[in-house]
Design a protein around this motif. Structure first.
Motif, PDB file in Angstrom:
ATOM      1  N   GLY A 124       0.800  -1.224   0.000  1.00  0.00           N
ATOM      2  CA  GLY A 124       0.000   0.000   0.000  1.00  0.00           C
ATOM      3  C   GLY A 124       0.828   1.267   0.000  1.00  0.00           C
ATOM      4  N   ILE A 125       2.128   1.162  -0.259  1.00  0.00           N
ATOM      5  CA  ILE A 125       3.005   2.335  -0.138  1.00  0.00           C
ATOM      6  C   ILE A 125       2.600   3.459  -1.086  1.00  0.00           C
ATOM      7  CG2 ILE A 125       5.386   3.138  -0.569  1.00  0.00           C
ATOM      8  CD1 ILE A 125       6.374   0.686   0.900  1.00  0.00           C
ATOM      9  N   ASN A 126       2.156   3.112  -2.284  1.00  0.00           N
ATOM     10  CA  ASN A 126       1.790   4.159  -3.240  1.00  0.00           C
ATOM     11  C   ASN A 126       0.335   4.599  -3.129  1.00  0.00           C
ATOM     12  OD1 ASN A 126       4.054   5.021  -4.636  1.00  0.00           O
ATOM     13  ND2 ASN A 126       4.092   3.216  -5.932  1.00  0.00           N
ATOM     14  N   GLY A 127      -0.349   4.173  -2.091  1.00  0.00           N
ATOM     15  CA  GLY A 127      -1.733   4.595  -1.942  1.00  0.00           C
ATOM     16  C   GLY A 127      -2.680   3.767  -2.799  1.00  0.00           C
ATOM     17  N   VAL A 128      -3.939   4.102  -2.734  1.00  0.00           N
ATOM     18  CA  VAL A 128      -4.970   3.251  -3.329  1.00  0.00           C
ATOM     19  C   VAL A 128      -4.873   3.144  -4.850  1.00  0.00           C
ATOM     20  CG1 VAL A 128      -6.734   5.051  -3.566  1.00  0.00           C
ATOM     21  CG2 VAL A 128      -7.432   2.696  -3.158  1.00  0.00           C
ATOM     22  N   LEU A 129      -4.328   4.175  -5.507  1.00  0.00           N
ATOM     23  CA  LEU A 129      -4.336   4.154  -6.973  1.00  0.00           C
ATOM     24  C   LEU A 129      -3.270   3.271  -7.584  1.00  0.00           C
ATOM     25  CD1 LEU A 129      -5.106   7.796  -8.063  1.00  0.00           C
ATOM     26  CD2 LEU A 129      -6.602   5.844  -7.905  1.00  0.00           C
ATOM     27  N   ARG A 130      -2.166   3.071  -6.829  1.00  0.00           N
ATOM     28  CA  ARG A 130      -1.060   2.326  -7.429  1.00  0.00           C
ATOM     29  C   ARG A 130      -0.596   1.203  -6.516  1.00  0.00           C
ATOM     30  NH1 ARG A 130       3.140   6.726  -9.701  1.00  0.00           N
ATOM     31  NH2 ARG A 130       2.500   7.973  -7.952  1.00  0.00           N
ATOM     32  N   PRO A 131      -1.503   0.361  -6.038  1.00  0.00           N
ATOM     33  CA  PRO A 131      -1.059  -0.682  -5.116  1.00  0.00           C
ATOM     34  C   PRO A 131      -0.035  -1.597  -5.764  1.00  0.00           C
ATOM     35  CG  PRO A 131      -3.279  -1.142  -5.913  1.00  0.00           C
ATOM     36  CD  PRO A 131      -2.914   0.230  -6.389  1.00  0.00           C
ATOM     37  N   GLY A 132       1.076  -1.827  -5.064  1.00  0.00           N
ATOM     38  CA  GLY A 132       2.072  -2.789  -5.528  1.00  0.00           C
ATOM     39  C   GLY A 132       3.011  -2.309  -6.608  1.00  0.00           C
ATOM     40  N   ILE A 133       2.705  -1.162  -7.233  1.00  0.00           N
ATOM     41  CA  ILE A 133       3.507  -0.739  -8.383  1.00  0.00           C
ATOM     42  C   ILE A 133       4.811  -0.090  -7.913  1.00  0.00           C
ATOM     43  CG2 ILE A 133       3.561   0.743 -10.426  1.00  0.00           C
ATOM     44  CD1 ILE A 133       1.709  -1.736 -10.662  1.00  0.00           C
ATOM     45  N   VAL A 134       5.921  -0.705  -8.297  1.00  0.00           N
ATOM     46  CA  VAL A 134       7.247  -0.241  -7.889  1.00  0.00           C
ATOM     47  C   VAL A 134       7.854   0.636  -8.986  1.00  0.00           C
ATOM     48  CG1 VAL A 134       9.557  -1.018  -7.205  1.00  0.00           C
ATOM     49  CG2 VAL A 134       7.567  -2.365  -6.564  1.00  0.00           C
ATOM     50  N   HIS A 135       7.642   0.279 -10.235  1.00  0.00           N
ATOM     51  CA  HIS A 135       8.128   1.058 -11.378  1.00  0.00           C
ATOM     52  C   HIS A 135       7.107   0.914 -12.491  1.00  0.00           C
ATOM     53  CE1 HIS A 135       9.952  -2.538 -13.672  1.00  0.00           C
ATOM     54  NE2 HIS A 135       9.332  -3.024 -12.621  1.00  0.00           N
ATOM     55  N   ARG A 136       7.181   1.812 -13.462  1.00  0.00           N
ATOM     56  CA  ARG A 136       6.166   1.814 -14.525  1.00  0.00           C
ATOM     57  C   ARG A 136       6.822   1.643 -15.886  1.00  0.00           C
ATOM     58  NH1 ARG A 136       3.233   7.421 -13.543  1.00  0.00           N
ATOM     59  NH2 ARG A 136       5.317   8.012 -12.901  1.00  0.00           N
ATOM     60  N   ILE A 137       6.051   1.192 -16.848  1.00  0.00           N
ATOM     61  CA  ILE A 137       6.446   1.334 -18.247  1.00  0.00           C
ATOM     62  C   ILE A 137       5.273   2.001 -18.964  1.00  0.00           C
ATOM     63  CG2 ILE A 137       8.167  -0.524 -18.361  1.00  0.00           C
ATOM     64  CD1 ILE A 137       6.126  -2.412 -19.438  1.00  0.00           C
ATOM     65  N   ASP A 138       5.580   2.702 -20.044  1.00  0.00           N
ATOM     66  CA  ASP A 138       4.553   3.479 -20.736  1.00  0.00           C
ATOM     67  C   ASP A 138       3.458   2.570 -21.302  1.00  0.00           C
ATOM     68  OD1 ASP A 138       6.075   5.751 -20.276  1.00  0.00           O
ATOM     69  OD2 ASP A 138       7.163   5.550 -22.166  1.00  0.00           O
ATOM     70  N   LYS A 139       2.304   3.166 -21.510  1.00  0.00           N
ATOM     71  CA  LYS A 139       1.134   2.446 -22.033  1.00  0.00           C
ATOM     72  C   LYS A 139       1.475   1.613 -23.278  1.00  0.00           C
ATOM     73  CE  LYS A 139      -3.316   3.596 -24.218  1.00  0.00           C
ATOM     74  NZ  LYS A 139      -3.097   3.927 -25.631  1.00  0.00           N
ATOM     75  N   ASP A 140       2.209   2.204 -24.235  1.00  0.00           N
ATOM     76  CA  ASP A 140       2.460   1.498 -25.491  1.00  0.00           C
ATOM     77  C   ASP A 140       3.785   0.738 -25.509  1.00  0.00           C
ATOM     78  OD1 ASP A 140       0.011   2.161 -26.655  1.00  0.00           O
ATOM     79  OD2 ASP A 140       0.749   4.151 -27.168  1.00  0.00           O
ATOM     80  N   THR A 141       4.441   0.637 -24.351  1.00  0.00           N
ATOM     81  CA  THR A 141       5.624  -0.212 -24.208  1.00  0.00           C
ATOM     82  C   THR A 141       5.152  -1.529 -23.601  1.00  0.00           C
ATOM     83  OG1 THR A 141       7.047   1.710 -23.842  1.00  0.00           O
ATOM     84  CG2 THR A 141       7.892  -0.414 -23.091  1.00  0.00           C
ATOM     85  N   SER A 142       5.601  -2.640 -24.167  1.00  0.00           N
ATOM     86  CA  SER A 142       5.240  -3.948 -23.598  1.00  0.00           C
ATOM     87  C   SER A 142       6.379  -4.433 -22.712  1.00  0.00           C
ATOM     88  CB  SER A 142       5.005  -4.950 -24.734  1.00  0.00           C
ATOM     89  OG  SER A 142       6.161  -5.012 -25.558  1.00  0.00           O
ATOM     90  N   GLY A 143       6.088  -5.467 -21.907  1.00  0.00           N
ATOM     91  CA  GLY A 143       7.192  -6.110 -21.197  1.00  0.00           C
ATOM     92  C   GLY A 143       7.021  -6.266 -19.703  1.00  0.00           C
ATOM     93  N   LEU A 144       8.139  -6.599 -19.054  1.00  0.00           N
ATOM     94  CA  LEU A 144       8.140  -7.095 -17.679  1.00  0.00           C
ATOM     95  C   LEU A 144       8.146  -5.983 -16.633  1.00  0.00           C
ATOM     96  CD1 LEU A 144      10.745  -9.961 -18.209  1.00  0.00           C
ATOM     97  CD2 LEU A 144       8.266 -10.226 -17.969  1.00  0.00           C
ATOM     98  N   LEU A 145       7.306  -6.202 -15.625  1.00  0.00           N
ATOM     99  CA  LEU A 145       7.222  -5.295 -14.474  1.00  0.00           C
ATOM    100  C   LEU A 145       7.274  -6.122 -13.198  1.00  0.00           C
ATOM    101  CD1 LEU A 145       4.264  -2.922 -15.367  1.00  0.00           C
ATOM    102  CD2 LEU A 145       6.551  -2.159 -14.786  1.00  0.00           C
ATOM    103  N   MET A 146       7.952  -5.594 -12.161  1.00  0.00           N
ATOM    104  CA  MET A 146       7.910  -6.264 -10.857  1.00  0.00           C
ATOM    105  C   MET A 146       6.874  -5.559  -9.986  1.00  0.00           C
ATOM    106  SD  MET A 146      11.687  -5.171  -9.545  1.00  0.00           S
ATOM    107  CE  MET A 146      12.249  -3.472  -9.568  1.00  0.00           C
ATOM    108  N   VAL A 147       6.162  -6.354  -9.229  1.00  0.00           N
ATOM    109  CA  VAL A 147       5.069  -5.855  -8.396  1.00  0.00           C
ATOM    110  C   VAL A 147       5.306  -6.344  -6.965  1.00  0.00           C
ATOM    111  CG1 VAL A 147       2.565  -5.965  -8.008  1.00  0.00           C
ATOM    112  CG2 VAL A 147       3.463  -5.925 -10.355  1.00  0.00           C
ATOM    113  N   ALA A 148       5.139  -5.444  -5.987  1.00  0.00           N
ATOM    114  CA  ALA A 148       5.357  -5.810  -4.578  1.00  0.00           C
ATOM    115  C   ALA A 148       4.037  -6.205  -3.928  1.00  0.00           C
ATOM    116  CB  ALA A 148       5.965  -4.629  -3.839  1.00  0.00           C
TER     117      ALA A 148
END
Length: 303
Positions: A124-148
């Motif tokens: 919950g560190i990023n608040g309700v809008l971004r739960p778990g999101i540690v880093h982002r990639i742009d909408k039209d970029t595909s690929g791997l993301l790590m989630v906490a």
């Protein structure tokens, strides 16, 4: 509410107050800052001013950052491409065209909506809008993301990003034929003063480094792998444009005549990090999406 105090430096005197404040944080848009000024959340030497106030050297700016609006993210069932998952972290392969987290105008259909349905435990560190999101990639970029999945994991992964120990390699197709096989772009990035929605290379920007190597030359295009040392907004897209090789299909930073791909040809293919609990290094690789493979074949054929 968070408070921040900033003293106007010599190079900012004469700037409008809304411009001066919006350059302090790349997440703040000028429109947002103008609303803060209107609401009395930005004081100059203890007094309220208007957005067009011209700053003087040594003006003391007090900024009260309002709590973000809580737009409830709703869990949605999605067919997520999950590469790894345990009690602490999750690695997901995001498709091109999907927004990572909800924002005004994009409240549904985002990766966060899908993650909230998939697992109930996200940090919950990023608040309700971004739960778990540690880093982002742009909408039209595909690929791997790590989630906490918990705050301990979130803090560990963020610290690894800060320490630049996370491996992040991207595949891209750029305009032009790059003559040398390897290169490094070391150029600071910040908001474009002429267009607040875009990033550009600016003297007082944030430190940003991208390494690249050529995989294959395809006539008027080059297939490259880029490795991030830092992770600034639109970093690869802006850095490659800066050295004269903008990404194919990029509507924001590419040339007017580019390939019709519905967004930049960029894929976050390799992601590696130390597990927050065990300290063991994990690395994952996601193959190129089908449209990307097809594009390479077409360029090879035309070449």
């Amino acid at each position: 509410m968070e408070r921040m105090v900033h003293t106007i430096l010599e190079n900012q005197k004469g700037d409008r107050i809304d411009k001066a404040v919006s350059t302090l944080n790349e997440e703040w848009s000028r429109t947002q800052v103008q609303q803060w000024i209107k609401d009395g959340n930005v004081l100059v030497n203890g007094k309220q001013v208007k957005s067009n106030y011209k700053c003087a050297e040594n003006d003391v700016i007090e900024i009260t950052i309002p709590e973000p609006e809580e737009l409830d993210a709703i869990p949605e069932e999605m067919d997520l491409d999950i590469y790894y998952e345990d009690g602490d972290v999750l690695v997901v392969n995001k498709p091109k065209g999907m927004v990572v987290h909800p924002a005004p105008g994009h409240l549904t259909g985002t990766l966060v909506n899908g993650l909230m349905h998939h697992c109930k435990d996200l940090s919950g560190i990023n608040g309700v809008l971004r739960p778990g999101i540690v880093h982002r990639i742009d909408k039209d970029t595909s690929g791997l993301l790590m989630v906490a999945k918990n705050d301990m994991a979130h803090e560990s992964l963020v610290n690894q990003l800060v320490e630049k120990s996370v491996t992040r390699k991207y595949k891209a197709i750029v305009h032009g034929n790059i003559p040398h096989d390897y290169g490094t772009v070391d150029a600071p990035l910040g908001r474009d003063p002429k267009d607040r929605q875009s990033m550009t290379v600016v003297d007082n920007g944030k430190h940003a480094v991208t390494h690249f190597q050529v995989i294959e030359r395809l006539g008027n295009f080059t297939f490259v792998e880029c490795q991030l040392e830092t992770g600034r907004t639109h970093q690869i897209r802006v850095h490659m444009k800066y050295i004269g090789y903008p990404l194919a299909g990029d509507p924001k930073y590419g040339p007017k005549k580019t390939l019709e791909l519905g967004g930049q040809a960029l894929h976050a293919g390799v992601l590696g990090f130390k597990h927050p609990r065990t300290g063991e290094y994990h690395e994952f690789e996601a193959p190129l999406p089908a449209y990307f493979d097809k594009l390479i074949e077409e360029l090879r054929h035309n070449h």
